[in-house]
Design a protein around this motif. Structure first.
Motif, PDB file in Angstrom:
ATOM      1  N   GLY A 119     -10.896   2.082  99.458  1.00  0.00           N
ATOM      2  CA  GLY A 119     -10.463   2.109  97.938  1.00  0.00           C
ATOM      3  C   GLY A 119     -10.162   0.854  97.482  1.00  0.00           C
ATOM      4  N   VAL A 120      -9.378   1.068  96.365  1.00  0.00           N
ATOM      5  CA  VAL A 120      -9.198  -0.217  95.549  1.00  0.00           C
ATOM      6  C   VAL A 120      -7.491  -0.219  95.442  1.00  0.00           C
ATOM      7  CG1 VAL A 120      -8.875  -1.643  93.219  1.00  0.00           C
ATOM      8  CG2 VAL A 120     -10.981  -0.583  94.064  1.00  0.00           C
ATOM      9  N   GLY A 121      -6.784  -1.004  95.862  1.00  0.00           N
ATOM     10  CA  GLY A 121      -5.209  -0.819  95.616  1.00  0.00           C
ATOM     11  C   GLY A 121      -4.523  -1.885  96.779  1.00  0.00           C
ATOM     12  N   ASP A 122      -3.157  -1.994  96.738  1.00  0.00           N
ATOM     13  CA  ASP A 122      -2.588  -2.876  97.375  1.00  0.00           C
ATOM     14  C   ASP A 122      -2.386  -2.511  98.903  1.00  0.00           C
ATOM     15  OD1 ASP A 122      -0.933  -5.053  97.303  1.00  0.00           O
ATOM     16  OD2 ASP A 122       0.767  -4.145  98.104  1.00  0.00           O
ATOM     17  N   ASP A 123      -3.035  -1.154  99.260  1.00  0.00           N
ATOM     18  CA  ASP A 123      -2.950  -1.110 100.742  1.00  0.00           C
ATOM     19  C   ASP A 123      -4.394  -1.258 101.313  1.00  0.00           C
ATOM     20  OD1 ASP A 123      -4.155   0.993  99.245  1.00  0.00           O
ATOM     21  OD2 ASP A 123      -3.299   2.380 100.656  1.00  0.00           O
TER      22      ASP A 123
END
Length: 337
Positions: free
Chosen positions: A72-76
């Motif tokens: 996915g997209v995101g800081d993790d």
């Protein structure tokens, strides 16, 4: 980073904004153990010559890296993943399903897969067919497919040494494993009548092939301890350890930069990294790192990475790949088919 920006980053982390990469200075990279030494060199240079911190790189294998990248997209999730093979269509589709819809492919050059042993031994040159018969789960004997009975190399061919078959190699998550199965196992068996019209890639699980994990340096260490064994890993590791290891010729071709770059060496492959463009605003260092990696200073004929085992692509191919990265050109599913 100034105090106001630090406060903003901390606040965003506490809030945990879903689906959005939180602002940060440090690029996060995962993926191929083969590409890892090249990416690490660029990362160290990037940290030393820019205002950004050195990127964090984790060696997870090509398949493992692409799984993390496509989560996915995101800081993790990682910003970049390295791969010693091209992204598969199924991986591209999984990326899209998870909202990773804007990816740029970066082709950095070539590498060969070495079949190597301790330099304490005499050179043992092999064919792909001999490697296949040593490692396949089932082999033809008297016209029937049976569980692999071979325990010594001399069982396969009397011209080979009377040595136990023991090969340290990469796990199924590794791009090196994917390439080995395609370029050695499948290529050697596709014309064998016993396997029908398709090549056979199942590797034996009775101890002759030892899954050595994602860290190719561990294979190098094990070859020093077990001088009867062979190892399967990227050419760059053979070059880096030329004082303790020797590579086998495969089908009569030595693993040299010239033979790998020309395609004459039968087990050569392309190397890549993939950039998650949706992280660009939150991770401004990402594009600067990618552009440095693609520079002539790194991947060119006189580039630093050649010195640690990367085989440069022809000038025209390098320039095209560089422009695709600089322009953030999106990868399409049709490109992978």
């Amino acid at each position: 980073m100034n105090r106001i920006l630090k406060t903003t980053v901390i606040a965003a982390a506490v809030m945990g904004v879903a689906g959005v990469a939180q602002a940060r200075d440090q690029v996060r990279i995962v993926g191929s153990s083969t590409v890892y030494p090249f990416a690490s060199y660029v990362a160290e240079e990037f940290g030393a010559t820019t205002d950004y911190p050195t990127p964090v790189i984790e060696s997870t294998g090509s398949g493992g890296g692409l799984r993390l990248f496509c989560n996915g997209v995101g800081d993790d999730t990682p910003d970049i993943t390295n791969a010693s093979r091209r992204m598969k269509p199924s991986e591209f589709e999984r990326c899209e399903e998870n909202g990773v819809t804007d990816v740029t492919e970066a082709f950095i050059g070539y590498d060969g897969i070495a079949f190597a042993q301790s330099s304490a031994n005499q050179t043992m040159d092999v064919t792909r067919e001999q490697i296949f018969l040593a490692l396949a789960a089932k082999v033809p004997v008297d016209g029937e497919l049976v569980d692999n009975p071979y325990t010594q190399w001399s069982d396969i061919d009397a011209s080979l040494p009377d040595r136990e078959i023991a090969v340290y190699g990469p796990p199924t998550t590794s791009g090196t494993r994917d390439a080995f199965e395609e370029l050695v196992m499948e290529a050697a068996s596709e014309d064998m009548e016993a396997y029908g019209d398709e090549g056979y890639t199942d590797i034996r699980a009775d101890g002759a092939f030892i899954d050595a994990g994602e860290n190719d340096n561990l294979i190098v260490q094990r070859l020093a301890e077990n001088t009867d064994a062979f190892g399967i890993f990227g050419y760059s590791f053979l070059e880096e350890n030329a004082d303790t290891l020797i590579g086998s010729s495969i089908d009569g071709v030595e693993p040299t930069p010239e033979a790998i770059g020309s395609g004459e060496y039968p087990v050569s492959r392309s190397l890549f990294f993939y950039v998650k463009n949706q992280h660009a605003d939150a991770v401004p260092a990402m594009y600067e790192y990618a552009n440095m990696f693609m520079s002539e200073q790194m991947v060119g004929d006189l580039g630093y990475l050649k010195g640690i085992g990367l085989i440069p692509a022809p000038v025209e191919m390098r320039e095209q790949a560089r422009q695709e990265v600089a322009n953030h050109e999106p990868l399409e599913l049709a490109d992978l088919k």
